[in-house]
Design a protein around this motif. Structure first.
Motif, PDB file in Angstrom:
ATOM      1  N   ALA A   1       0.839  -1.209   0.000  1.00 40.55           N
ATOM      2  CA  ALA A   1       0.000   0.000   0.000  1.00 40.55           C
ATOM      3  C   ALA A   1       0.870   1.253   0.000  1.00 40.55           C
ATOM      4  O   ALA A   1       0.528   2.261  -0.627  1.00 40.55           O
ATOM      5  N   GLN A   2       2.000   1.197   0.682  1.00 40.26           N
ATOM      6  CA  GLN A   2       2.910   2.349   0.703  1.00 40.26           C
ATOM      7  C   GLN A   2       3.579   2.533  -0.655  1.00 40.26           C
ATOM      8  O   GLN A   2       3.666   3.646  -1.167  1.00 40.26           O
ATOM      9  N   LEU A   3       4.029   1.416  -1.219  1.00 38.46           N
ATOM     10  CA  LEU A   3       4.673   1.496  -2.532  1.00 38.46           C
ATOM     11  C   LEU A   3       3.699   2.024  -3.582  1.00 38.46           C
ATOM     12  O   LEU A   3       4.084   2.769  -4.490  1.00 38.46           O
ATOM     13  N   GLN A   4       2.433   1.662  -3.427  1.00 36.49           N
ATOM     14  CA  GLN A   4       1.415   2.140  -4.357  1.00 36.49           C
ATOM     15  C   GLN A   4       1.368   3.676  -4.385  1.00 36.49           C
ATOM     16  O   GLN A   4       1.185   4.282  -5.445  1.00 36.49           O
ATOM     17  N   ALA A   5       1.552   4.290  -3.228  1.00 36.51           N
ATOM     18  CA  ALA A   5       1.572   5.767  -3.179  1.00 36.51           C
ATOM     19  C   ALA A   5       2.752   6.308  -3.990  1.00 36.51           C
ATOM     20  O   ALA A   5       2.616   7.307  -4.710  1.00 36.51           O
ATOM     21  N   CYS A   6       3.899   5.633  -3.893  1.00 36.57           N
ATOM     22  CA  CYS A   6       5.077   6.068  -4.683  1.00 36.57           C
ATOM     23  C   CYS A   6       4.809   5.897  -6.175  1.00 36.57           C
ATOM     24  O   CYS A   6       5.240   6.733  -6.991  1.00 36.57           O
ATOM     25  N   ILE A   7       4.110   4.831  -6.514  1.00 29.83           N
ATOM     26  CA  ILE A   7       3.783   4.593  -7.929  1.00 29.83           C
ATOM     27  C   ILE A   7       2.880   5.721  -8.450  1.00 29.83           C
ATOM     28  O   ILE A   7       3.106   6.273  -9.531  1.00 29.83           O
ATOM     29  N   LEU A   8       1.883   6.085  -7.652  1.00 32.51           N
ATOM     30  CA  LEU A   8       0.968   7.157  -8.078  1.00 32.51           C
ATOM     31  C   LEU A   8       1.712   8.478  -8.245  1.00 32.51           C
ATOM     32  O   LEU A   8       1.502   9.192  -9.233  1.00 32.51           O
ATOM     33  N   ALA A   9       2.589   8.802  -7.310  1.00 31.81           N
ATOM     34  CA  ALA A   9       3.336  10.065  -7.404  1.00 31.81           C
ATOM     35  C   ALA A   9       4.250  10.047  -8.623  1.00 31.81           C
ATOM     36  O   ALA A   9       4.368  11.040  -9.345  1.00 31.81           O
ATOM     37  N   THR A  10       4.878   8.904  -8.861  1.00 26.64           N
ATOM     38  CA  THR A  10       5.792   8.787  -9.998  1.00 26.64           C
ATOM     39  C   THR A  10       5.027   8.942 -11.309  1.00 26.64           C
ATOM     40  O   THR A  10       5.490   9.597 -12.244  1.00 26.64           O
ATOM     41  N   GLN A  11       3.809   8.376 -11.353  1.00 25.99           N
ATOM     42  CA  GLN A  11       2.990   8.529 -12.561  1.00 25.99           C
ATOM     43  C   GLN A  11       2.645   9.991 -12.828  1.00 25.99           C
ATOM     44  O   GLN A  11       2.483  10.402 -13.963  1.00 25.99           O
ATOM     45  N   LEU A  12       2.548  10.762 -11.747  1.00 30.38           N
ATOM     46  CA  LEU A  12       2.228  12.184 -11.916  1.00 30.38           C
ATOM     47  C   LEU A  12       3.467  13.051 -12.120  1.00 30.38           C
ATOM     48  O   LEU A  12       3.374  14.269 -12.191  1.00 30.38           O
ATOM     49  N   GLY A  13       4.623  12.430 -12.172  1.00 32.40           N
ATOM     50  CA  GLY A  13       5.821  13.203 -12.495  1.00 32.40           C
ATOM     51  C   GLY A  13       6.761  13.469 -11.344  1.00 32.40           C
ATOM     52  O   GLY A  13       7.817  14.049 -11.541  1.00 32.40           O
ATOM     53  N   ALA A  14       6.389  13.080 -10.138  1.00 32.47           N
ATOM     54  CA  ALA A  14       7.314  13.242  -9.003  1.00 32.47           C
ATOM     55  C   ALA A  14       7.818  11.854  -8.623  1.00 32.47           C
ATOM     56  O   ALA A  14       7.135  11.105  -7.930  1.00 32.47           O
TER      57      ALA A  14
END
Ligand SMILES: [Zn+2]
Length: 437
Positions: free
Chosen positions: A24-37
């Protein structure tokens, strides 16, 4: 030395006390990375947390590896031995590739007088007026001031050197990321103290990639920043300027950046931090560990039934032991006991009442920061429940995971790295720089 294992520009230290939220934590990193951060996940857990919960550092490595494999994360990630010292580091050496060397206990203890003199003699460039780009007034430091700062910090820096070399000998010096933390001490370090500390750390030949100073203001556990936000912003900007200057001046790694041991949820300083990071094109490491344990409780409460019941039991035990649980955290919590509901009251709460009191939504009039801080420091109670707690985490995994991911992504990564208006990720593109609105 081989090429130093380096830490990406933006990284999040996400503690996971019970070891069930890695995905669940890694998923947050995936979402941020998809948005460019692009966010580098770092799983951190301190010796104290391992001891309270009865886990070994290798379990955190196993959890991180499993999350990364399951979600197909191909970018870097790290496992941080958080707040270790010489006497606690050994069992972390194999499973960790990031070490937070905590030398706060040595701050204020004087170093050997000859060492202090040698340090001051070695650094004539620190005496007088120093112009640092992006700091309006030149910093002015006298010889007596360098001596004062050296007397306060040199022993801590020497300790950091000893611990660093101990790890380097066992692991190979290129194979890990080094952080030095000075946050768990009484008084904040000023930007000019930071400059002197960085010069001393460079003398110790520590390939420092993150440094965690103590910032001005209060960083209470799990609640917002308390203090003068403008003063914080000024010092944060000056710290970034000092770091950029020290990298060039003292040959520290180009990846060196601030590590903010936030105590979680410092929402009101995220925007000033984002502005400063953008201005300096700087990276940051942010530790926001305890917030995930509270999302577990929120998820359990939201699930209702046995989930809500276990959350209520944990609170009932916590309120009964309030003094005992709060004592070790006295400098990082501000609980108003008059605002703590009784166990009987909480046992009568609905899911929505429990969630409203606990979830960190300052616009909700039911939000109760005292309730939240007490539960923040009461994770031992859940640990005592052993399998019953862990089974509840498994049973209610979906609703907990949703809360864990949303909290990290929406309330932490977005405001800190992406700013106000959000763009949807365009299919097939991957911007590596943060989108600054
Ligand atoms: Zn810390």
């Amino acid at each position: 030395m081989n090429q130093l294992l380096s830490l990406g520009k933006f990284s999040f230290g996400m503690g996971d006390r019970f070891g069930h939220q890695g995905k669940a934590q890694l998923q947050a990193c995936i979402l941020a990375t998809q948005l460019g951060a692009e966010v580098v996940p770092v799983w951190n857990k301190s010796n104290r947390e391992h001891s309270f919960i009865g886990t070994e550092p290798s379990s955190l490595r196993a959890e991180a590896d499993a999350a990364v494999q399951t979600l197909g994360w191909e970018k870097s990630y790290h496992v941080d031995a958080d707040h270790i010292r010489l006497e606690t580091v050994d069992r972390f050496i194999t499973p960790s590739d990031f070490f937070t060397i905590d030398v706060a206990d040595s701050i204020g203890k004087p170093a050997n007088a000859a060492d202090v003199k040698a340090f001051v003699d070695r650094h004539p460039e620190l005496i007088g007026q120093i112009s640092i780009p992006h700091i309006d007034q030149p910093i002015s430091i006298s010889r007596a001031e360098i001596e004062r700062v050296a007397n306060k910090f040199l022993l801590a820096v020497q300790d950091a050197g000893k611990i660093y070399r101990h790890i380097a000998q066992a692991k190979g010096e290129a194979n890990f990321i080094t952080e030095v933390s000075m946050d768990e001490t009484d008084s904040p370090q000023t930007p000019h103290e930071l400059l002197i500390i960085l010069a001393a750390l460079a003398d110790e030949k520590i390939p420092l990639q993150t440094i965690a100073p103590k910032f001005t203001g209060r960083f209470n556990k799990g609640v917002d920043y308390v203090g003068d936000i403008r003063q914080f912003e000024k010092e944060f900007n000056e710290d970034l300027a000092v770091i950029a200057f020290a990298i060039g001046k003292y040959g520290l790694p180009a990846t060196l950046k601030l590590s903010v041991h936030s105590g979680s949820d410092k929402f009101s300083i995220y925007e000033p931090m984002r502005r400063a990071l953008k201005k300096f094109d700087a990276g940051v490491h942010i530790k926001t560990a305890g917030t995930t344990w509270l999302e577990e409780l929120i998820g359990l409460a939201e699930a209702g039934g046995d989930g809500l019941a276990i959350a209520q039991e944990i609170y009932a035990y916590a309120i009964e032991h309030v003094d005992e649980f709060c004592a070790p955290y006295a400098t990082v919590i501000d609980i108003n006991k008059a605002k703590l509901p009784t166990a009987a009251a909480v046992n009568g709460w609905t899911s929505s009442q429990f969630v409203s009191a606990l979830r960190h939504d300052q616009s909700n009039p039911q939000f109760n920061p005292s309730f939240r801080q007490l539960l923040h420091v009461s994770f031992k109670v859940a640990a005592k429940k052993g399998d019953r707690y862990l089974d509840a985490l498994k049973k209610h995994e979906a609703i907990i995971a949703k809360n864990v991911t949303e909290n990290l992504f929406e309330r932490h990564m977005k405001p800190l790295l992406l700013g106000g208006s959000q763009k949807q990720p365009a299919k097939g593109t991957s911007r590596l720089e943060p989108v600054n609105a």
